[in-house]
Design a protein around this motif. Structure first.
Motif, PDB file in Angstrom:
ATOM      1  N   GLY A  54       0.817  -1.215   0.000  1.00  0.00           N
ATOM      2  CA  GLY A  54       0.000   0.000   0.000  1.00  0.00           C
ATOM      3  C   GLY A  54       0.844   1.256   0.000  1.00  0.00           C
ATOM      4  O   GLY A  54       0.524   2.240  -0.684  1.00  0.00           O
ATOM      5  N   GLY A  55       1.942   1.235   0.743  1.00  0.00           N
ATOM      6  CA  GLY A  55       2.843   2.382   0.752  1.00  0.00           C
ATOM      7  C   GLY A  55       3.485   2.615  -0.605  1.00  0.00           C
ATOM      8  O   GLY A  55       3.648   3.754  -1.045  1.00  0.00           O
ATOM      9  N   ARG A  56       3.829   1.543  -1.273  1.00  0.00           N
ATOM     10  CA  ARG A  56       4.424   1.687  -2.618  1.00  0.00           C
ATOM     11  C   ARG A  56       3.414   2.248  -3.610  1.00  0.00           C
ATOM     12  O   ARG A  56       3.751   3.105  -4.432  1.00  0.00           O
ATOM     13  CB  ARG A  56       4.950   0.345  -3.097  1.00  0.00           C
ATOM     14  CG  ARG A  56       6.194  -0.085  -2.377  1.00  0.00           C
ATOM     15  CD  ARG A  56       6.705  -1.406  -2.887  1.00  0.00           C
ATOM     16  NE  ARG A  56       7.928  -1.782  -2.156  1.00  0.00           N
ATOM     17  CZ  ARG A  56       8.529  -2.924  -2.280  1.00  0.00           C
ATOM     18  NH1 ARG A  56       8.048  -3.835  -3.107  1.00  0.00           N
ATOM     19  NH2 ARG A  56       9.611  -3.191  -1.593  1.00  0.00           N
TER      20      ARG A  56
ATOM     21  N   TRP B  86       0.859   4.127  -2.890  1.00  0.00           N
ATOM     22  CA  TRP B  86       0.669   5.538  -2.535  1.00  0.00           C
ATOM     23  C   TRP B  86       1.811   6.384  -3.089  1.00  0.00           C
ATOM     24  O   TRP B  86       1.586   7.457  -3.649  1.00  0.00           O
ATOM     25  CB  TRP B  86       0.588   5.695  -1.020  1.00  0.00           C
ATOM     26  CG  TRP B  86       0.453   7.124  -0.616  1.00  0.00           C
ATOM     27  CD1 TRP B  86      -0.690   7.854  -0.536  1.00  0.00           C
ATOM     28  CD2 TRP B  86       1.530   8.010  -0.279  1.00  0.00           C
ATOM     29  NE1 TRP B  86      -0.388   9.146  -0.163  1.00  0.00           N
ATOM     30  CE2 TRP B  86       0.960   9.263   0.005  1.00  0.00           C
ATOM     31  CE3 TRP B  86       2.901   7.849  -0.185  1.00  0.00           C
ATOM     32  CZ2 TRP B  86       1.730  10.360   0.378  1.00  0.00           C
ATOM     33  CZ3 TRP B  86       3.669   8.947   0.183  1.00  0.00           C
ATOM     34  CH2 TRP B  86       3.084  10.178   0.461  1.00  0.00           C
ATOM     35  N   GLY B  87       3.044   5.915  -2.927  1.00  0.00           N
ATOM     36  CA  GLY B  87       4.187   6.665  -3.427  1.00  0.00           C
ATOM     37  C   GLY B  87       4.165   6.820  -4.942  1.00  0.00           C
ATOM     38  O   GLY B  87       4.441   7.902  -5.458  1.00  0.00           O
TER      39      GLY B  87
ATOM     40  N   ALA C 196       1.521   6.801  -6.825  1.00  0.00           N
ATOM     41  CA  ALA C 196       0.434   7.724  -7.153  1.00  0.00           C
ATOM     42  C   ALA C 196       0.820   9.158  -6.812  1.00  0.00           C
ATOM     43  O   ALA C 196       0.482  10.100  -7.541  1.00  0.00           O
ATOM     44  CB  ALA C 196      -0.840   7.321  -6.424  1.00  0.00           C
ATOM     45  N   ALA C 197       1.535   9.350  -5.712  1.00  0.00           N
ATOM     46  CA  ALA C 197       1.928  10.700  -5.300  1.00  0.00           C
ATOM     47  C   ALA C 197       2.879  11.341  -6.308  1.00  0.00           C
ATOM     48  O   ALA C 197       2.839  12.556  -6.519  1.00  0.00           O
ATOM     49  CB  ALA C 197       2.586  10.647  -3.919  1.00  0.00           C
TER      50      ALA C 197
ATOM     51  N   SER D 136      -5.489   7.000 -10.708  1.00  0.00           N
ATOM     52  CA  SER D 136      -6.678   6.262 -10.304  1.00  0.00           C
ATOM     53  C   SER D 136      -7.638   6.155 -11.488  1.00  0.00           C
ATOM     54  O   SER D 136      -7.612   6.970 -12.408  1.00  0.00           O
ATOM     55  CB  SER D 136      -7.368   6.955  -9.132  1.00  0.00           C
ATOM     56  OG  SER D 136      -7.749   8.262  -9.502  1.00  0.00           O
TER      57      SER D 136
END
Length: 55
Positions: free
Chosen positions: A23-25, A27-28, A30-31, A37
């Motif tokens: 999930g952190g990957r 998010w990163g 996407a950031a 999305s």
């Protein structure tokens, strides 16, 4: 019995840790704009129902 419970707990902990890292990957990525999305707009949001030929 206690050894089996500890093993189950460790498997669960590793599974949740793996999900967290994934999930952190995501998010990163996407950031920083590497992934986007998916936005789906349903046809039901249109204010009119079109039938027949459109001009």
């Amino acid at each position: 019995m206690m050894h089996a419970m500890r093993r189950v707990a460790m498997v669960g902990l590793r599974a949740f840790a793996t999900i967290g890292v994934a999930g952190g990957r995501v998010w990163g990525l996407a950031a920083f704009g590497f992934i986007n999305s998916l936005v789906v707009i349903s046809g039901l949001t249109k204010p009119e129902i079109t039938t027949g030929y459109q001009t």
